[in-house]
Design a protein around this motif. Structure first.
Motif, mmCIF file in Angstrom:
data_model
loop_
_atom_site.group_PDB
_atom_site.id
_atom_site.type_symbol
_atom_site.label_atom_id
_atom_site.label_comp_id
_atom_site.label_asym_id
_atom_site.label_seq_id
_atom_site.Cartn_x
_atom_site.Cartn_y
_atom_site.Cartn_z
ATOM 1 N N VAL A 125 -50.794 38.879 -40.557
ATOM 2 C CA VAL A 125 -51.422 40.123 -41.020
ATOM 3 C C VAL A 125 -51.420 41.163 -39.896
ATOM 4 C CG1 VAL A 125 -53.593 41.157 -41.807
ATOM 5 C CG2 VAL A 125 -52.838 38.987 -42.767
ATOM 6 N N LEU A 126 -51.784 40.706 -38.687
ATOM 7 C CA LEU A 126 -51.794 41.631 -37.548
ATOM 8 C C LEU A 126 -50.415 42.238 -37.334
ATOM 9 C CD1 LEU A 126 -54.037 39.686 -34.982
ATOM 10 C CD2 LEU A 126 -54.540 41.924 -35.967
ATOM 11 N N LYS A 127 -49.381 41.410 -37.441
ATOM 12 C CA LYS A 127 -48.022 41.929 -37.246
ATOM 13 C C LYS A 127 -47.648 42.877 -38.381
ATOM 14 C CE LYS A 127 -44.953 39.181 -35.146
ATOM 15 N NZ LYS A 127 -44.135 38.027 -34.785
ATOM 16 N N LEU A 128 -48.065 42.522 -39.592
ATOM 17 C CA LEU A 128 -47.726 43.356 -40.739
ATOM 18 C C LEU A 128 -48.361 44.733 -40.620
ATOM 19 C CD1 LEU A 128 -46.278 43.337 -43.519
ATOM 20 C CD2 LEU A 128 -48.486 42.825 -44.530
ATOM 21 N N ARG A 165 -45.152 50.753 -40.523
ATOM 22 C CA ARG A 165 -46.123 49.945 -41.285
ATOM 23 C C ARG A 165 -47.547 50.315 -40.905
ATOM 24 N NH1 ARG A 165 -42.616 45.494 -40.015
ATOM 25 N NH2 ARG A 165 -44.109 44.787 -38.462
ATOM 26 N N ARG A 191 -42.502 48.834 -37.079
ATOM 27 C CA ARG A 191 -43.884 48.440 -36.824
ATOM 28 C C ARG A 191 -44.814 49.649 -36.916
ATOM 29 N NH1 ARG A 191 -46.602 49.100 -32.727
ATOM 30 N NH2 ARG A 191 -44.798 49.698 -31.492
ATOM 31 N N PRO A 244 -43.997 38.645 -40.284
ATOM 32 C CA PRO A 244 -45.067 39.409 -40.952
ATOM 33 C C PRO A 244 -44.994 39.292 -42.470
ATOM 34 C CG PRO A 244 -43.482 40.874 -39.847
ATOM 35 C CD PRO A 244 -43.181 39.480 -39.415
ATOM 36 N N GLY A 278 -48.954 46.298 -38.032
ATOM 37 C CA GLY A 278 -48.398 47.093 -36.937
ATOM 38 C C GLY A 278 -48.859 46.731 -35.542
ATOM 39 N N THR A 279 -49.458 45.560 -35.388
ATOM 40 C CA THR A 279 -49.868 45.149 -34.041
ATOM 41 C C THR A 279 -48.629 44.811 -33.214
ATOM 42 O OG1 THR A 279 -51.838 44.209 -35.037
ATOM 43 C CG2 THR A 279 -51.391 43.597 -32.765
#
Lengths: 418, 238
Positions: free
Chosen positions: A333-336, B89, B86, A412, A338-339
């Motif tokens: 979720v964090l990667k999705l 998103r 990234r 992600p 934008g982390t």
């Protein structure tokens, strides 16, 4: 930006603290192992410091008196005293044996029966050091006292290290004789960590070199049966031989203190040349103790340190990896959303290092607390602690790499169903 | 009909998995347009290409061909794509999942404020923005609670707040009502409609949920990798 690692640790603090405590106990053992090694080195240093000697004259071609047996005539020190550069020279004997306190009723009757109860429990292995009484300040004497007085009488007095547990006025048995504890000293230990008990030189010579009564009688009988010694009309020959056999005139070493400014190597060379003895300087004796006497133990401890470090690294890696796997969905979720990868890697790295810091604090604390319980001296040096901390951090960083790799491989898309 | 110049528009979108004899065409030319403030449904059976389309729209996987335009900016055009997916998103797309997937170790406010913080906004401003949204979604009273302390409906509202906090032009909602009962499911759709209008956000709701399908004015059906549009009932929610 908030600290994701810090929040996660606070959220699951119980898990982190208990894991950290477990790791800390392991780190505590590791620090203690290092402390035991340092204690052994320090014991060796203290042994040399306490001797108050600059040179050790020993039997030719031996590594005595601590690493190998050494026997010298007890009158050789007089000749050494005449050499230029020598301020003091003193005979000394060393003998490691069991010493036990004697109950007053047993002492009164001088019983030699087996001890029972309290005395047996308080029996200690000790290094018996024979020194000349009344020679405070001479090489080989106890460097200082914490209670009582120095040896002043020629027989049956003893000064003991406090770790023996013996008390002032108490009597202890060494071989056939009873000795009264008249003084207590501190940090007087052998290279093996055994506490020292100082007794008069003559008593120590007897304890070390004399045979038991039956053996003496048997030897007298054999000598008397020998016509070379037992000549008709010349009884003084047999008496002289018997006296020579029953009196000990041997010591283990002569401790030499130099005059200020004297060159240790030059004086040592003189003793070797004129007295035909082997002589060691302080540096050489230090080398013998550390490179020969405790080298095997040191290697053993080093192996333990390596194994414990590997085990610690494996545990940290496993724990961090497991914790990370438990958060795969959150990481997706964090990667999705934008982390950055480095934020996620940083979170795992910080948690690993945090675990290491908790473990180190616990480890250092428990190592400090349990050090006095160890039967041998455990020396925890601040430098070792700092190095240990650095190693723990490096291990944690390396251990976190597996978990970071797993986290960075999380897709992600896993956060989206289907 | 959607406004073609804003919201999200995709034309002839294709996605092929694998190559050669084993290649599978999951999307075979999908057309779709959702205007700002509009909520559309995307329905279809399993294996129809819903998830693939959602992943393409979410910039999680790269299409094989076609065009995707977000607002006035193309994000994919026949092999060309913007570089930083990234950031795309984070700033341009909001996600609402079947399960809320809130970060369990952050409280409600920080779960919502995390996105603007990731975008580099100051913590105070990010939290202020989060609190405004939580108030708009009637969960501001749980602002300091941890996700595990919330009900399912509250968690989903917080997830919607998180999806909206960076004011994205599009929100992708993947089965957002699946675990909820009718009343709560309709509540979520009501909120999505209100937020879409309020923030001028295009919302695509992927769903199987028969309870909410009648609420959409437009529905895209997807089957065998192709979509066709039809008018929905647009049943009143209030």
């Amino acid at each position: 930006m908030i600290s994701l690692a810090g929040r996660d640790i606070l959220h699951a603090w119980g898990k982190f603290v208990f894991t950290g405590v477990g790791l800390g106990l392991l780190i505590g053992v590791t620090l203690s192992m290092a402390g035991i090694y340092r204690g052994m080195v320090d014991d060796a240093e203290v042994l040399l410091d306490n001797s108050g000697a600059d040179l050790w004259a020993v039997q030719k071609d031996t590594l005595g008196p601590y690493a190998e047996p050494s026997t010298l005539a007890d009158d050789l020190y007089r000749g050494i005293l005449t050499l230029p550069g020598v301020a003091r020279a003193a005979n000394v004997t060393y003998l490691t044996m069991q010493v036990r306190p004697v109950a007053p009723n047993q002492a009164a009757s001088n019983q030699t029966s087996d001890p029972a109860g309290d005395e047996a429990a308080r029996e200690r292995r000790a290094m018996i050091v024979g020194v000349v009484p009344g020679g405070f300040g001479e090489p080989g004497q106890p460097p200082f006292l914490v209670a009582g007085r120095h040896l002043t009488r020629g027989h049956y007095e003893a000064v003991a290290d406090v770790t023996t547990g013996f008390r002032l006025g108490e009597q202890v048995r060494i071989r056939r004789n009873l000795y009264t504890i008249v003084g207590l000293t501190r940090r007087a230990v052998s290279s093996g960590g055994d506490p020292m008990v100082y007794i008069p030189l003559k008593d120590a010579q007897e304890a070390q070199f004399l045979k038991d009564n039956d053996a003496i009688i048997a030897q007298r009988r054999r000598t008397a049966a020998n016509p070379v010694f037992n000549r008709p009309g010349q009884p003084e020959v047999l008496d002289a031989v018997l006296a020579a056999q029953t009196q000990s005139s041997s010591v283990n070493a002569i401790l030499v203190r130099l005059e200020p400014g004297a060159d240790a190597d030059e004086v040592a060379a003189d003793i070797r040349r004129w007295k035909h003895l082997t002589v060691y300087t302080r540096a050489e004796m230090n080398e013998i103790l550390q490179a020969k006497l405790i080298a095997t133990s040191a290697r053993q401890i080093f192996m333990f340190l390596v194994i414990l470090s590997v085990v610690s690294a494996a545990i940290v890696a496993f724990i961090i990896y497991t914790l990370t796997l438990g958060k795969i969905r959150e990481i997706a979720v964090l990667k999705l959303i934008g982390t950055r990868n480095r934020t996620i890697a940083g979170m795992i790295l910080q948690q690993a290092v945090g675990l290491g810091v908790i473990g180190f604090v616990v480890g250092k604390t428990v190592a400090t607390l349990w050090a006095p319980i160890f039967p041998k001296y455990v020396l925890l040096l601040p430098g070792d602690a700092a190095r240990g901390f650095l190693v723990v951090v490096i291990i944690c960083v390396l251990a976190s790499l597996v978990a970071i790799r797993a986290a960075l491989r999380v897709d992600p898309a896993e956060a989206i169903g289907g | 009909m959607a406004d073609d110049t804003q919201g999200i528009r995709i034309e002839g979108l294709r996605k092929r998995y694998g190559s050669g004899d084993t290649a599978v065409d999951a999307l075979k030319g999908v057309d779709m347009a959702v205007a700002p403030g509009e909520v559309v449904g995307l329905v279809g059976p399993s294996g129809s290409g819903k998830s693939t389309l959602l992943k393409c729209l979410g910039a999680v996987i790269e299409p094989t061909g076609g065009r995707m335009i977000l607002g006035d900016h193309p994000i994919y055009d026949d092999g060309w794509r913007i570089r930083d997916l990234r950031a795309l998103r984070r700033d341009k797309i909001g996600f609402v999942f079947q399960a809320p997937y809130l970060i369990p170790f952050l409280d409600v406010t920080d779960n919502v404020a995390l996105l603007p913080m990731l975008a580099g906004r100051p913590n105070g401003e990010s939290r202020e923005r989060a609190r405004e949204l939580l108030a708009a979604l009637d969960v501001e009273h749980r602002a300091r609670a941890m996700p595990s302390q919330l009900s399912g409906g509250e968690q989903q509202r917080v997830a919607i707040a998180r999806a909206l906090v960076n004011r994205p032009p599009v929100i992708l909602a993947d089965e957002p009502t699946a675990p909820l009962d009718s009343e709560r499911a309709l509540g979520v759709i009501r909120i999505l409609n209100r937020m879409a209008r309020q923030y001028r956000t295009a919302v695509i709701v992927v769903t199987h949920d028969e309870k909410i399908i009648p609420t959409f004015r437009r529905i895209y059906h997807i089957r065998d990798g192709r979509t066709h549009e039809e008018a929905g009932e647009g049943r009143a929610l209030d």
